[in-house]
Design a protein around this motif. Structure first.
Motif, PDB file in Angstrom:
ATOM      1  N   GLU A  65     -19.522   3.964 -41.159  1.00 22.29           N
ATOM      2  CA  GLU A  65     -19.496   2.533 -41.467  1.00 22.29           C
ATOM      3  C   GLU A  65     -19.046   2.278 -42.901  1.00 22.29           C
ATOM      4  OE1 GLU A  65     -22.993   0.847 -38.493  1.00 22.29           O
ATOM      5  OE2 GLU A  65     -23.523   1.525 -40.497  1.00 22.29           O
ATOM      6  N   ASP A 121     -18.092  -0.343 -34.183  1.00 20.43           N
ATOM      7  CA  ASP A 121     -19.304  -0.827 -34.825  1.00 20.43           C
ATOM      8  C   ASP A 121     -19.032  -2.099 -35.621  1.00 20.43           C
ATOM      9  OD1 ASP A 121     -18.295  -0.122 -37.409  1.00 20.43           O
ATOM     10  OD2 ASP A 121     -18.933   1.940 -37.066  1.00 20.43           O
ATOM     11  N   VAL A 162     -23.604  -3.636 -43.424  1.00 15.74           N
ATOM     12  CA  VAL A 162     -24.065  -2.322 -42.973  1.00 15.74           C
ATOM     13  C   VAL A 162     -25.545  -2.170 -43.293  1.00 15.74           C
ATOM     14  CG1 VAL A 162     -23.872   0.167 -43.400  1.00 15.74           C
ATOM     15  CG2 VAL A 162     -21.802  -1.226 -43.145  1.00 15.74           C
TER      16      VAL A 162
END
Length: 323
Positions: free
Chosen positions: A41, A2, A16
């Motif tokens: 995250e 990610d 994020v």
């Protein structure tokens, strides 16, 4: 991989999306899949960098701009009008109040920092605030303090979940934010124009330091200067990104998590030559309640237990000098 993990692995600060848990939504209304993604995250950012940009938090850019505009009116008052509200003049809260230019040395090996600040630590209604020429100063800062408080508790919840521990471990330790038994502080910071001929050797706007407590929420004006020391030992830029809040781990949280989350050194450099702009920021320093004992959440005893108020008083003494 990610976006947060890519940013962390490359030594930069990831961004994020906090929309699933933004202010205004219910605590228990986050879809499980999205919450799992958010936890991963946040953990990646805080274990690899110690800093993360959160977007879509529910605190809008126009709110931040308004608080900075009101604060600027206060900082532009003459020093003699600000001095009665100095830090240390409030008997109920030693950290509340105005901090003058060069009063702090966050890196004691450098001259005093080229910044001013106003600390909102006490929300008591019976203390005196600046009002002449800044009649909306108190209300503006108190409202923003409470907004930051709510957001910080949501961030702490996600952090606990990312560690696989009960969120109450962190939340119960911060239940007194906004009360006399907790030192969490909203700092409105003002960096005046720099006159190069008056700058001392090795002096910068804010010396190298790490923060003291649990986490910090930071909102910046558009001017640059903030740098963060990454895990490779290199300072990287942490520019203002409109609509985001920059969140970082502080030292007590690093102890609390046995070094899983990292508290990174950071600083604010002087502007480039010929740049006479002011710089502003709003930093919400989240501290556990004064009497909370910080012990390693993994029960490793990597660090000895420490009472929050004792630890913070020691750090303030290092910053302001031991009188």
């Amino acid at each position: 991989m990610d976006a947060a993990e890519r940013g962390a692995r490359h030594g930069t600060i990831p961004i994020v999306d906090f929309d699933a848990y933004r202010l205004g939504g219910a605590d228990d209304a986050v879809p499980g899949e999205r919450l799992q993604e958010l936890r991963e995250e946040v953990r990646s950012a805080f274990t690899e960098v110690g800093f993360v940009y959160l977007k879509n938090t529910g605190i809008e850019q126009d709110e931040v701009d308004h608080v900075m505009a009101v604060s600027k009116k206060f900082f532009q008052l003459p020093a003699e009008e600000k001095r009665p509200f100095s830090r240390g003049s409030y008997s109920n809260s030693v950290n509340h109040g105005w901090v003058s230019l060069e009063r702090e040395s966050l890196n004691p090996r450098r001259p005093g920092d080229l910044k001013e600040a106003f600390n909102t630590t006490s929300l008591r209604e019976d203390i005196e605030w600046p009002s002449d020429g800044v009649d909306d100063f108190r209300a503006t800062l108190v409202i923003f303090y409470k907004r930051c408080m709510k957001l910080s508790l949501r961030v702490l919840r996600v952090m606990a979940l990312s560690l696989g521990i009960d969120p109450d471990v962190f939340l119960k330790a911060h239940r007194q934010i906004g009360c006399e038994e907790n030192g969490s502080t909203l700092r409105s910071l003002y960096y005046p124009p720099v006159k190069s001929e008056r700058v001392k050797e090795d002096q910068i706007r804010c010396g190298e330091h790490s923060d003291y407590g649990s986490i910090t929420l930071l909102f910046q004006s558009r001017e640059g200067g903030l740098q963060v020391l990454n895990r490779k030992g290199k300072f990287i830029s942490a520019p203002s990104i409109s609509g985001t809040v920059l969140v970082n781990i502080a030292d007590l949280m690093q102890r609390w998590t046995s070094d899983v989350f990292v508290s990174a050194i950071h600083r604010v450099l002087l502007p480039p030559g010929g740049d006479s702009r002011t710089r502003q920021s709003l930093a919400f320093f989240v501290q556990p309640d004064d009497n909370v004992m910080i012990t390693c959440v993994d029960e490793s005893n990597k660090y000895p237990p420490v009472k929050c108020v004792d630890y913070l008083q020691s750090r303030f003494s290092d910053t302001y000098g031991r009188n």
